[in-house]
Design a protein around this motif. Structure first.
Motif, PDB file in Angstrom:
ATOM      1  N   ARG A  67      53.545  10.020  -2.235  1.00 45.42           N
ATOM      2  CA  ARG A  67      52.915   9.358  -3.403  1.00 45.42           C
ATOM      3  C   ARG A  67      51.196   9.924  -3.590  1.00 45.42           C
ATOM      4  O   ARG A  67      50.601   9.211  -5.013  1.00 45.42           O
ATOM      5  CB  ARG A  67      52.899   7.299  -3.011  1.00 45.42           C
ATOM      6  N   PHE A  68      50.980   9.431  -2.145  1.00 44.89           N
ATOM      7  CA  PHE A  68      49.531   9.612  -2.729  1.00 44.89           C
ATOM      8  C   PHE A  68      48.885  10.999  -2.641  1.00 44.89           C
ATOM      9  O   PHE A  68      49.171  11.858  -1.212  1.00 44.89           O
ATOM     10  CB  PHE A  68      48.122   8.871  -1.661  1.00 44.89           C
ATOM     11  N   THR A  69      47.160  11.609  -2.807  1.00 46.88           N
ATOM     12  CA  THR A  69      47.180  12.281  -3.088  1.00 46.88           C
ATOM     13  C   THR A  69      45.598  13.003  -2.833  1.00 46.88           C
ATOM     14  O   THR A  69      44.728  12.324  -3.603  1.00 46.88           O
ATOM     15  CB  THR A  69      47.658  14.178  -4.001  1.00 46.88           C
ATOM     16  N   ILE A  70      45.534  13.495  -1.331  1.00 44.33           N
ATOM     17  CA  ILE A  70      44.065  14.087  -1.375  1.00 44.33           C
ATOM     18  C   ILE A  70      43.037  14.569  -1.651  1.00 44.33           C
ATOM     19  O   ILE A  70      44.003  15.891  -1.159  1.00 44.33           O
ATOM     20  CB  ILE A  70      43.372  13.144   0.343  1.00 44.33           C
ATOM     21  N   SER A  71      42.507  15.020  -1.559  1.00 47.21           N
ATOM     22  CA  SER A  71      41.574  16.010  -2.603  1.00 47.21           C
ATOM     23  C   SER A  71      40.230  15.576  -2.837  1.00 47.21           C
ATOM     24  O   SER A  71      39.404  14.382  -2.333  1.00 47.21           O
ATOM     25  CB  SER A  71      41.972  16.719  -4.364  1.00 47.21           C
ATOM     26  N   ARG A  72      38.793  16.789  -2.871  1.00 50.52           N
ATOM     27  CA  ARG A  72      38.007  17.344  -2.284  1.00 50.52           C
ATOM     28  C   ARG A  72      37.236  18.220  -3.541  1.00 50.52           C
ATOM     29  O   ARG A  72      37.975  19.045  -3.599  1.00 50.52           O
ATOM     30  CB  ARG A  72      37.308  17.082  -1.284  1.00 50.52           C
ATOM     31  N   VAL A  73      35.435  18.081  -3.392  1.00 55.81           N
ATOM     32  CA  VAL A  73      35.603  19.275  -4.891  1.00 55.81           C
ATOM     33  C   VAL A  73      33.891  19.363  -3.845  1.00 55.81           C
ATOM     34  O   VAL A  73      32.722  18.221  -4.277  1.00 55.81           O
ATOM     35  CB  VAL A  73      35.372  18.792  -6.498  1.00 55.81           C
ATOM     36  N   ASN A  74      33.969  19.926  -2.518  1.00 53.50           N
ATOM     37  CA  ASN A  74      32.723  20.339  -2.206  1.00 53.50           C
ATOM     38  C   ASN A  74      30.896  20.626  -3.201  1.00 53.50           C
ATOM     39  O   ASN A  74      30.442  19.866  -3.390  1.00 53.50           O
ATOM     40  CB  ASN A  74      32.738  21.496  -1.188  1.00 53.50           C
ATOM     41  N   ALA A  75      31.331  21.313  -3.903  1.00 55.79           N
ATOM     42  CA  ALA A  75      30.188  21.554  -5.435  1.00 55.79           C
ATOM     43  C   ALA A  75      29.655  20.359  -5.742  1.00 55.79           C
ATOM     44  O   ALA A  75      29.058  19.895  -6.757  1.00 55.79           O
ATOM     45  CB  ALA A  75      31.049  22.368  -6.178  1.00 55.79           C
ATOM     46  N   LYS A  76      30.382  18.996  -6.414  1.00 54.13           N
ATOM     47  CA  LYS A  76      30.187  18.063  -6.122  1.00 54.13           C
ATOM     48  C   LYS A  76      30.501  16.843  -5.516  1.00 54.13           C
ATOM     49  O   LYS A  76      29.664  15.857  -6.119  1.00 54.13           O
ATOM     50  CB  LYS A  76      31.146  17.914  -7.492  1.00 54.13           C
ATOM     51  N   ASN A  77      30.229  17.265  -4.069  1.00 56.52           N
ATOM     52  CA  ASN A  77      30.602  15.894  -3.146  1.00 56.52           C
ATOM     53  C   ASN A  77      30.967  14.659  -3.583  1.00 56.52           C
ATOM     54  O   ASN A  77      30.644  13.603  -3.438  1.00 56.52           O
ATOM     55  CB  ASN A  77      28.862  15.907  -2.903  1.00 56.52           C
ATOM     56  N   MET A  78      32.128  15.336  -3.357  1.00 55.86           N
ATOM     57  CA  MET A  78      33.393  14.071  -4.946  1.00 55.86           C
ATOM     58  C   MET A  78      33.957  14.413  -3.374  1.00 55.86           C
ATOM     59  O   MET A  78      34.925  15.667  -3.034  1.00 55.86           O
ATOM     60  CB  MET A  78      33.232  14.467  -5.873  1.00 55.86           C
TER      61      MET A  78
END
Length: 123
Positions: A67-78
């Motif tokens: 149900r949940f998905t974790i993600s990241r965008v290192n270029a945006k520190n998010m």
């Protein structure tokens, strides 16, 4: 020390979706794994999800898997937590965590925490 600021919480009906965001300060964001924990009223803080430094591997609590998905965008520190098919039992304050720690399969803490964002799921 890194600062973590969560956003995106709110009130949603059961079955709905929310996307939490966590903005991290500092230039070392990609050096650490990131995660989300939550704490419901009267309960201990519990692990929700984690993601490795470059997003190669993710981990989820059984209660949110699928149900949940974790993600990241290192270029945006998010780092993000997409939450679908929400249930009333998902109601909690959600905390962004830098470098979540674990012992075997048990996740028990983190290097730094955000201030939290409230998620309320109505039935």
């Amino acid at each position: 020390q890194v600062q973590l600021v969560e956003s995106g919480g709110g009130l949603v009906q059961a079955g709905g979706s929310l996307r939490l965001s966590c903005a991290a300060s500092g230039s070392t964001f990609s050096s650490y794994g990131m995660g989300w924990f939550r704490q419901a009223p009267g309960k201990e803080r519990e692990f929700v999800a984690a993601i490795t430094r470059f997003g190669i591997t993710t981990y989820y609590a059984d209660s949110v898997k699928g149900r949940f998905t974790i993600s990241r965008v290192n270029a945006k520190n998010m780092v993000y937590l997409q939450m679908n098919s929400l249930k009333p039992e998902d109601t909690a304050v959600y905390y962004c965590a830098e470098e979540p720690m674990r012992s075997g399969s048990r996740w028990y803490g983190a290097r730094s925490w955000g201030q939290g964002t409230q998620v309320t799921v109505s039935s």
